[in-house]
Design a protein around this motif. Structure first.
Motif, mmCIF file in Angstrom:
data_model
loop_
_atom_site.group_PDB
_atom_site.id
_atom_site.type_symbol
_atom_site.label_atom_id
_atom_site.label_comp_id
_atom_site.label_asym_id
_atom_site.label_seq_id
_atom_site.Cartn_x
_atom_site.Cartn_y
_atom_site.Cartn_z
ATOM 1 N N TYR A 19 0.736 -1.280 -0.019
ATOM 2 C CA TYR A 19 -0.126 0.114 0.233
ATOM 3 C C TYR A 19 1.022 1.000 -0.069
ATOM 4 N N PHE A 20 2.070 1.199 0.522
ATOM 5 C CA PHE A 20 2.696 2.392 0.542
ATOM 6 C C PHE A 20 3.487 2.635 -0.697
ATOM 7 N N ILE A 21 3.727 1.516 -1.495
ATOM 8 C CA ILE A 21 4.129 1.680 -2.777
ATOM 9 C C ILE A 21 3.297 2.244 -3.700
ATOM 10 N N VAL A 22 2.063 1.762 -3.687
ATOM 11 C CA VAL A 22 0.871 2.286 -4.507
ATOM 12 C C VAL A 22 0.552 3.704 -4.146
ATOM 13 N N LEU A 23 0.701 4.090 -2.951
ATOM 14 C CA LEU A 23 0.702 5.406 -2.433
ATOM 15 C C LEU A 23 1.716 6.427 -3.229
ATOM 16 N N GLY A 24 2.884 5.874 -3.105
ATOM 17 C CA GLY A 24 4.014 6.524 -3.865
ATOM 18 C C GLY A 24 3.900 6.745 -5.331
ATOM 19 N N LEU A 117 2.506 3.585 -14.425
ATOM 20 C CA LEU A 117 1.096 3.300 -14.414
ATOM 21 C C LEU A 117 0.998 1.536 -14.650
ATOM 22 N N ARG A 118 1.767 1.089 -15.405
ATOM 23 C CA ARG A 118 1.642 -0.240 -15.546
ATOM 24 C C ARG A 118 1.969 -1.074 -14.157
ATOM 25 N N ILE A 119 2.970 -0.727 -13.335
ATOM 26 C CA ILE A 119 3.484 -1.109 -12.218
ATOM 27 C C ILE A 119 2.203 -0.701 -11.149
ATOM 28 N N LEU A 120 1.649 0.482 -11.135
ATOM 29 C CA LEU A 120 0.470 0.865 -10.179
ATOM 30 C C LEU A 120 -0.646 -0.237 -10.610
ATOM 31 N N GLU A 121 -1.021 -0.625 -11.684
ATOM 32 C CA GLU A 121 -2.119 -1.558 -11.928
ATOM 33 C C GLU A 121 -1.698 -2.933 -11.412
ATOM 34 N N ALA A 122 -0.363 -3.278 -11.645
ATOM 35 C CA ALA A 122 -0.190 -4.691 -11.016
ATOM 36 C C ALA A 122 -0.342 -4.540 -9.729
ATOM 37 N N PHE A 123 0.317 -3.649 -9.052
ATOM 38 C CA PHE A 123 0.141 -3.764 -7.480
ATOM 39 C C PHE A 123 -1.455 -3.668 -7.070
ATOM 40 N N ILE A 125 -3.941 -4.856 -8.785
ATOM 41 C CA ILE A 125 -4.388 -6.296 -8.887
ATOM 42 C C ILE A 125 -3.866 -7.120 -7.818
ATOM 43 N N ILE A 126 -2.659 -7.257 -7.598
ATOM 44 C CA ILE A 126 -2.246 -7.919 -6.491
ATOM 45 C C ILE A 126 -2.683 -7.845 -5.147
ATOM 46 N N LEU A 127 -2.700 -6.487 -4.732
ATOM 47 C CA LEU A 127 -3.568 -6.097 -3.402
ATOM 48 C C LEU A 127 -5.019 -6.368 -3.366
ATOM 49 N N THR A 128 -5.692 -6.533 -4.439
ATOM 50 C CA THR A 128 -7.177 -6.837 -4.286
ATOM 51 C C THR A 128 -7.307 -8.189 -3.656
ATOM 52 N N PHE A 129 -6.261 -9.070 -4.330
ATOM 53 C CA PHE A 129 -6.512 -10.367 -3.836
ATOM 54 C C PHE A 129 -5.846 -10.882 -2.485
#
Length: 178
Positions: A19-24, A117-123, A125-129
């Protein structure tokens, strides 16, 4: 020690870091998006970018805050802290799932998207699960007390009228007025 606690603690830490990586990443992308610098080599985007970034940041902030409540619950591992951790993690998961939907739309629309943006999308998707797995582990005590504190503790919330605390007998002095 409960089985659920052994699995939930590392998952809590993993989700907190993610979540910190996504926020950044989302904050960086929102800054570029607001400044109309979508032509930046690591930005790009399409019509869903604004919504995706907004809900990604919102999910990240709520997810981080819910991990603090979850850390308190894992430390104490009691039924009364389960309500706090469970409800905040469920809200964080719902916002992450909403960001997941916008990530899917963002990918589906296509066009050029930068690596951030692609890394954010991947994170997202992973965080959802992983967040869903974390929520399920928190609530696993409903199935069995082996997995954690549940809602069916024998002494939780069961008090009769005779059990209510009242004034102690013998402490009052008869005939005095205060």
């Amino acid at each position: 020690m409960a089985v659920g606690r052994n699995i939930a603690a590392p998952l809590l830490f993993l989700n907190l870091v993610m979540y910190f990586i996504v926020l950044g990443f989302a904050s960086w992308c929102v800054n570029r998006y607001i400044n109309a610098q979508t032509a930046h080599p690591s930005m790009g985007g399409n019509g869903a970018t604004g919504f995706f970034l907004t809900f990604s940041m919102l999910a990240a902030v709520v997810g981080i805050v819910s991990k603090f409540a979850g850390g308190h619950h894992i430390r104490s591992w009691r039924t009364d802290t389960l309500a706090e951790a469970g409800s905040s993690s469920l809200i964080a998961w719902a916002l992450t799932a909403l960001a997941f939907g916008f990530a899917c739309k963002h990918i589906n629309i296509g066009s050029w998207r930068g690596w951030r943006l692609r890394i954010l999308e991947a994170f997202i998707i992973i965080l959802t699960f992983t967040q869903l797995l974390y929520v399920m582990l928190l609530h696993a005590g409903v199935i069995s007390s082996r997995y954690g504190p549940g809602y069916r503790d024998a002494d939780y919330g069961i008090r009769g009228p005779a059990d209510e605390p009242g004034p102690k007998a013998g402490t009052a002095v008869a005939g005095t007025r205060v």
